[in-house]
Design a protein around this motif. Structure first.
Motif, mmCIF file in Angstrom:
data_model
loop_
_atom_site.group_PDB
_atom_site.id
_atom_site.type_symbol
_atom_site.label_atom_id
_atom_site.label_comp_id
_atom_site.label_asym_id
_atom_site.label_seq_id
_atom_site.Cartn_x
_atom_site.Cartn_y
_atom_site.Cartn_z
ATOM 1 N N THR A 113 0.866 -1.234 -0.129
ATOM 2 C CA THR A 113 -0.550 0.467 -0.423
ATOM 3 C C THR A 113 0.838 1.073 -0.075
ATOM 4 O O THR A 113 2.180 1.550 1.121
ATOM 5 C CB THR A 113 -0.604 0.105 1.453
ATOM 6 N N ALA A 114 0.788 2.153 -1.031
ATOM 7 C CA ALA A 114 1.816 3.218 -1.486
ATOM 8 C C ALA A 114 0.943 4.643 -0.282
ATOM 9 O O ALA A 114 1.983 4.676 0.098
ATOM 10 C CB ALA A 114 1.398 3.882 -2.804
ATOM 11 N N GLY A 115 -0.462 4.449 0.112
ATOM 12 C CA GLY A 115 -0.587 5.983 1.401
ATOM 13 C C GLY A 115 -0.693 6.759 0.152
ATOM 14 O O GLY A 115 -0.453 7.107 -0.980
ATOM 15 N N ALA A 116 0.382 7.964 1.119
ATOM 16 C CA ALA A 116 0.446 9.158 -0.023
ATOM 17 C C ALA A 116 2.101 8.796 -0.789
ATOM 18 O O ALA A 116 1.959 9.990 -1.074
ATOM 19 C CB ALA A 116 0.421 10.351 1.546
ATOM 20 N N GLY A 117 2.912 8.046 -0.245
ATOM 21 C CA GLY A 117 4.005 7.794 -0.811
ATOM 22 C C GLY A 117 5.016 7.019 -0.356
ATOM 23 O O GLY A 117 5.213 6.689 0.682
ATOM 24 N N ASP A 143 -10.754 8.296 1.767
ATOM 25 C CA ASP A 143 -10.433 8.393 3.164
ATOM 26 C C ASP A 143 -9.107 7.380 3.329
ATOM 27 O O ASP A 143 -9.027 7.745 4.954
ATOM 28 C CB ASP A 143 -11.306 7.896 3.385
ATOM 29 N N THR A 144 -8.461 6.932 2.664
ATOM 30 C CA THR A 144 -7.377 6.016 2.865
ATOM 31 C C THR A 144 -5.787 6.000 1.963
ATOM 32 O O THR A 144 -4.682 5.799 2.441
ATOM 33 C CB THR A 144 -7.739 4.539 2.612
ATOM 34 N N ARG A 145 -6.245 7.501 1.102
ATOM 35 C CA ARG A 145 -5.391 7.687 0.120
ATOM 36 C C ARG A 145 -3.867 8.488 0.422
ATOM 37 O O ARG A 145 -2.748 8.283 -0.153
ATOM 38 C CB ARG A 145 -5.551 7.856 -1.413
ATOM 39 N N HIS A 146 -4.017 9.362 1.677
ATOM 40 C CA HIS A 146 -2.974 9.806 2.056
ATOM 41 C C HIS A 146 -2.841 9.127 3.069
ATOM 42 O O HIS A 146 -2.527 9.867 4.196
ATOM 43 C CB HIS A 146 -3.903 11.355 2.262
ATOM 44 N N GLY A 147 -2.897 7.639 3.758
ATOM 45 C CA GLY A 147 -2.409 7.226 5.046
ATOM 46 C C GLY A 147 -1.247 6.960 5.153
ATOM 47 O O GLY A 147 -0.464 7.212 3.971
ATOM 48 N N ASP A 148 -0.816 5.511 5.578
ATOM 49 C CA ASP A 148 0.735 5.599 5.781
ATOM 50 C C ASP A 148 0.516 4.138 4.448
ATOM 51 O O ASP A 148 0.089 3.564 3.924
ATOM 52 C CB ASP A 148 0.368 4.467 6.870
ATOM 53 N N ARG A 149 1.861 3.880 4.614
ATOM 54 C CA ARG A 149 2.311 2.755 3.501
ATOM 55 C C ARG A 149 1.593 1.384 4.335
ATOM 56 O O ARG A 149 2.200 1.458 5.772
ATOM 57 C CB ARG A 149 4.024 2.810 3.486
ATOM 58 N N THR A 261 -16.530 5.242 -7.650
ATOM 59 C CA THR A 261 -17.278 6.718 -7.892
ATOM 60 C C THR A 261 -16.639 8.069 -7.889
ATOM 61 O O THR A 261 -17.060 8.622 -7.788
ATOM 62 C CB THR A 261 -18.975 5.908 -7.104
ATOM 63 N N GLU A 262 -15.001 7.779 -7.216
ATOM 64 C CA GLU A 262 -14.988 8.981 -6.840
ATOM 65 C C GLU A 262 -14.305 9.839 -8.211
ATOM 66 O O GLU A 262 -13.454 8.342 -9.117
ATOM 67 C CB GLU A 262 -13.625 8.606 -6.061
ATOM 68 N N GLU A 263 -13.658 10.655 -8.747
ATOM 69 C CA GLU A 263 -12.617 11.115 -10.073
ATOM 70 C C GLU A 263 -11.104 10.164 -9.120
ATOM 71 O O GLU A 263 -10.856 10.908 -8.699
ATOM 72 C CB GLU A 263 -13.090 13.002 -9.612
ATOM 73 N N LEU A 264 -10.443 10.012 -10.747
ATOM 74 C CA LEU A 264 -9.616 8.989 -10.316
ATOM 75 C C LEU A 264 -8.893 10.549 -11.704
ATOM 76 O O LEU A 264 -9.204 10.437 -13.208
ATOM 77 C CB LEU A 264 -9.231 8.150 -10.519
ATOM 78 N N LEU A 265 -7.244 10.788 -11.493
ATOM 79 C CA LEU A 265 -6.519 10.935 -12.211
ATOM 80 C C LEU A 265 -5.395 10.047 -12.250
ATOM 81 O O LEU A 265 -4.371 10.022 -10.952
ATOM 82 C CB LEU A 265 -5.778 12.180 -12.203
ATOM 83 N N MET A 266 -4.685 9.454 -13.134
ATOM 84 C CA MET A 266 -3.592 8.558 -13.184
ATOM 85 C C MET A 266 -2.572 8.819 -14.440
ATOM 86 O O MET A 266 -2.810 8.637 -15.611
ATOM 87 C CB MET A 266 -4.138 6.887 -13.348
ATOM 88 N N TRP A 267 -1.427 8.957 -13.707
ATOM 89 C CA TRP A 267 -0.456 9.231 -14.716
ATOM 90 C C TRP A 267 0.685 9.161 -14.252
ATOM 91 O O TRP A 267 1.092 8.867 -13.568
ATOM 92 C CB TRP A 267 -0.152 11.048 -14.862
ATOM 93 N N TRP A 268 1.415 7.987 -15.498
ATOM 94 C CA TRP A 268 2.576 7.514 -15.472
ATOM 95 C C TRP A 268 2.804 6.317 -13.417
ATOM 96 O O TRP A 268 1.532 5.937 -13.759
ATOM 97 C CB TRP A 268 3.934 8.625 -14.230
ATOM 98 N N ASN A 269 3.415 7.193 -12.426
ATOM 99 C CA ASN A 269 3.063 5.551 -11.429
ATOM 100 C C ASN A 269 1.819 6.140 -10.512
ATOM 101 O O ASN A 269 2.363 6.444 -8.809
ATOM 102 C CB ASN A 269 4.287 5.631 -10.746
ATOM 103 N N PHE A 270 2.005 7.786 -10.398
ATOM 104 C CA PHE A 270 0.552 8.631 -9.500
ATOM 105 C C PHE A 270 -0.671 7.849 -9.807
ATOM 106 O O PHE A 270 -1.018 8.256 -10.819
ATOM 107 C CB PHE A 270 1.608 9.899 -9.632
ATOM 108 N N VAL A 271 -1.770 8.185 -8.970
ATOM 109 C CA VAL A 271 -2.807 8.470 -8.794
ATOM 110 C C VAL A 271 -2.989 9.000 -7.961
ATOM 111 O O VAL A 271 -2.606 9.621 -6.911
ATOM 112 C CB VAL A 271 -3.600 6.450 -8.244
ATOM 113 N N GLY A 272 -3.895 10.423 -8.428
ATOM 114 C CA GLY A 272 -5.049 11.411 -7.476
ATOM 115 C C GLY A 272 -5.697 12.372 -8.159
ATOM 116 O O GLY A 272 -6.705 10.722 -8.521
ATOM 117 N N ARG A 273 -6.044 13.518 -7.991
ATOM 118 C CA ARG A 273 -7.428 13.321 -8.086
ATOM 119 C C ARG A 273 -6.930 14.487 -8.734
ATOM 120 O O ARG A 273 -8.428 14.852 -9.932
ATOM 121 C CB ARG A 273 -8.238 14.184 -7.053
#
Length: 326
Positions: A113-117, A143-149, A261-273
């Motif tokens: 799990t990458a979490g925030a990075g 609710d978890t994408r900025h969480g822990d590794r 159901t959330e907007e998603l932006l994926m580029w290279w190895n990053f998933v963001g919004r």
């Protein structure tokens, strides 16, 4: 595994659940330089960018690496996602910036799990002659994408269902359940189906599903699937029927989950919004920011993988699918 494309495709796909079986064909992507191992990528693509929260699927091998380069993926970053490594043969050494050092073996789930990075490396070992498997990513919700590794390891027991043998590494299927928890409901399972055999699986109608065929031949709900293709079935179905019309065993990976159901932006190895998030992640990786940490013990040809240049146009998020129930 990293997306090593020098010009990563911007995915702006609005395809939602389908009322029919869709067949997605893979594209070949080199895993590094011109002599590097190649992988077959079925997700994401413009026709369909996700299956549930699953947002990336690479399928590779069987690759004889005794006389040619195998897998040597230098430290590279991830945000907002989790990686799933699943092997059919071979051995891969995993190291990450959370301090995890693990070996990936056939039939064993390794979930990072990458979490925030996070950053990690993956290298096929000298014990490997034939390398063969899949690398999968799933997107983390808000609710978890900025969480822990994090890191999870699990070895599922094979279970019988009809003429098939199942190894359920995430979620539950046919009375078999994985103890590994995910932030959104997911299904992940290897299915081995005997020659001439069939299996009917009870499935959650809130899930969309996809069958990635590794070897042999299959029909999925009556639709023929060739090796390396991915067959997609939308929500609203309570069963999934697989038949093996061939004279040899068929092997596939089944993925599933409710539409993301959330907007998603994926580029290279990053998933963001947002575009701004992706720009920030890239700048921080290039600057060696602590968001991603450091992989210790990797001894490959280069210290880390640099990020490719951003496109000249603004990145746009993937819109949530419109849910259809047939």
């Amino acid at each position: 595994m990293s997306n090593l494309e020098l010009d990563p495709v911007e995915v702006d796909c609005t395809a939602g659940p389908s009322e029919r079986i869709e067949i997605l064909t893979p594209r070949d992507v080199p895993l590094g330089g011109p002599r590097a191992m190649r992988v077959r990528r079925t997700l994401p693509q413009r026709q369909r960018s996700m299956v549930g929260a699953w947002c990336f699927a690479d399928h590779y091998g069987p690759e004889d690496i005794r006389s040619r380069p195998g897998m040597d993926v230098a430290p590279h970053p991830h945000t907002g996602l989790a990686t799933v490594s699943w092997l059919f043969s071979g051995e891969i050494e995993h190291r990450d910036s959370a301090g995890v050092h693990a070996m990936v073996h056939p039939g064993e789930l390794n979930l990072m799990t990458a979490g925030a990075g996070i950053c990690h490396s993956e290298v096929s070992t000298s014990a490997t002659s034939i390398l063969h498997g899949v690398q999968l990513w799933f997107a983390l919700p808000a609710d978890t994408r900025h969480g822990d590794r994090g890191f999870d390891h699990y070895v599922p027991e094979p279970t019988a269902a009809g003429d098939a043998t199942l190894r359920v590494f995430l979620g539950s299927l046919a009375g078999s359940a994985s103890p590994v928890r995910t932030p959104t409901p997911l299904l992940g399972a290897q299915i081995d189906l005997a020659a001439g055999g069939s299996v009917g699986l009870d499935i959650d109608p809130a899930f969309e599903h996809a069958v990635l065929l590794d070897t042999g031949g299959l029909t999925v709900a009556g639709t023929a699937v060739a090796p390396h293709e991915l067959a997609y079935q939308g929500v609203g179905k309570t069963s999934l029927t697989l038949n093996n019309p061939g004279a040899g065993r068929a092997r596939a990976v089944l993925l599933g989950g409710p539409p993301f159901t959330e907007e998603l932006l994926m580029w290279w190895n990053f998933v963001g919004r947002t575009h701004e998030e992706i720009v920030e992640y890239r700048e921080q990786w290039e600057a060696g920011a602590q968001r991603f940490g450091t992989v210790r013990g990797y001894r490959g040809a280069r210290e880390r993988i640099p990020a490719p240049p951003l496109p000249a146009t603004r990145l746009k998020p993937r819109q949530p699918p419109t849910r259809k129930v047939p």
